[in-house]
Design a protein around this motif. Structure first.
Motif, PDB file in Angstrom:
ATOM      1  N   CYS A  86       0.835  -1.195   0.000  1.00  0.00           N
ATOM      2  CA  CYS A  86       0.000   0.000   0.000  1.00  0.00           C
ATOM      3  C   CYS A  86       0.876   1.254   0.000  1.00  0.00           C
ATOM      4  O   CYS A  86       1.998   1.249   0.503  1.00  0.00           O
ATOM      5  CB  CYS A  86      -0.945   0.018   1.197  1.00  0.00           C
ATOM      6  SG  CYS A  86      -0.142   0.046   2.812  1.00  0.00           S
ATOM      7  N   ARG A 132      -9.220   1.227  -2.755  1.00  0.00           N
ATOM      8  CA  ARG A 132      -8.177   1.711  -3.659  1.00  0.00           C
ATOM      9  C   ARG A 132      -8.557   3.053  -4.280  1.00  0.00           C
ATOM     10  O   ARG A 132      -9.643   3.230  -4.809  1.00  0.00           O
ATOM     11  CB  ARG A 132      -7.917   0.676  -4.752  1.00  0.00           C
ATOM     12  CG  ARG A 132      -7.156  -0.528  -4.235  1.00  0.00           C
ATOM     13  CD  ARG A 132      -7.002  -1.611  -5.271  1.00  0.00           C
ATOM     14  NE  ARG A 132      -6.124  -2.668  -4.769  1.00  0.00           N
ATOM     15  CZ  ARG A 132      -6.087  -3.894  -5.260  1.00  0.00           C
ATOM     16  NH1 ARG A 132      -6.870  -4.237  -6.269  1.00  0.00           N
ATOM     17  NH2 ARG A 132      -5.257  -4.781  -4.740  1.00  0.00           N
ATOM     18  N   THR A 159      -2.277  -0.719  -3.499  1.00  0.00           N
ATOM     19  CA  THR A 159      -3.424   0.017  -2.971  1.00  0.00           C
ATOM     20  C   THR A 159      -2.963   1.413  -2.602  1.00  0.00           C
ATOM     21  O   THR A 159      -2.131   1.582  -1.707  1.00  0.00           O
ATOM     22  CB  THR A 159      -4.015  -0.684  -1.737  1.00  0.00           C
ATOM     23  OG1 THR A 159      -4.444  -1.998  -2.106  1.00  0.00           O
ATOM     24  CG2 THR A 159      -5.207   0.093  -1.190  1.00  0.00           C
TER      25      THR A 159
END
Length: 222
Positions: free
Chosen positions: A123, A208, A167
């Motif tokens: 992420c 996302r 993400t």
């Protein structure tokens, strides 16, 4: 052990991210623009890189310094708050500093860092602000800052489409007791960062490209 990158980590929220991730046993790579900041990072056990996000030539060198890395978590924390309210035209210098630091630096970092996040299915969080919400703006305070952070949120939402195995999210840290937030803020950096770390750890594919609060709740009508 995870590998974490913190861009803009010399003080405040960025430095607290470094401290907490290091205490958790993670490997941390972190950036600062001056010797004092680099020293603070090294004292926490981070691998320190000299980067000035407001200088395009400086941040353009990030890719080669990270060559071969796989990043479980990356964070773009760098930001400035020009105290210019609506009705007062910003100077060119103030505009350039805000947009270079809060937006252009992030847009330059994304194509260099996001592929390394994708390699780890990780992420990439970008520190935004609740002041970036467009619906229900309560006043004209900090309009240059608001505009730069709203633009950052759009950049994150757009970039997510280019990196589907990562993400990307924009995160509001809340009103935090830092040099920027001031002593009257209700959240300590410790509390804010703890909440954001927990949120980053439980992100889902549905989030996302989203703009979320430190506890993971989405902002309405941003």
């Amino acid at each position: 052990m995870s590998t974490v990158l913190v861009i803009g980590a010399s003080r405040g929220i960025g430095l607290e991210f470094v401290r907490q991730y290091r205490e958790a046993g993670d490997r941390v790579i972190a950036t600062a623009r001056d010797d004092a900041g680099l020293q603070r990072l090294r004292e926490l056990g981070a691998e320190a890189l000299r980067i000035d996000v407001a200088q395009p030539a400086s941040i353009s060198g990030l890719a080669w310094q990270l060559d071969g890395e796989k990043l479980d978590t990356a964070l773009y924390v760098a930001g400035v708050f020009p105290r210019i309210d609506a009705g007062v035209p910003p100077t060119r210098e103030a505009f350039d500093l805000a947009m270079h630091t809060n937006l252009l630096g992030a847009m330059q970092a994304i194509p260099q860092v996001a592929p390394l996040v994708e390699a780890a299915n990780g992420c990439f969080g970008f520190i935004s602000s609740a002041m970036a919400q467009i619906r229900g703006v309560p006043d004209g305070r900090g309009w240059l800052y608001r505009a730069s952070k709203a633009a950052l949120n759009m950049a994150v939402a757009c970039a997510q489409h280019q990196y589907p195995r990562a993400t990307l999210v924009a995160l509001s840290p809340g009103w935090v007791q830092t040099d920027m937030g001031g002593a009257a803020a209700p959240l300590t950096a410790d509390d804010s960062v703890s909440r954001m770390r927990a949120t980053l750890a439980r992100l889902t594919p549905a989030q996302r490209g989203a703009f979320i609060d430190q506890d993971g709740r989405p902002f309405d009508g941003w």
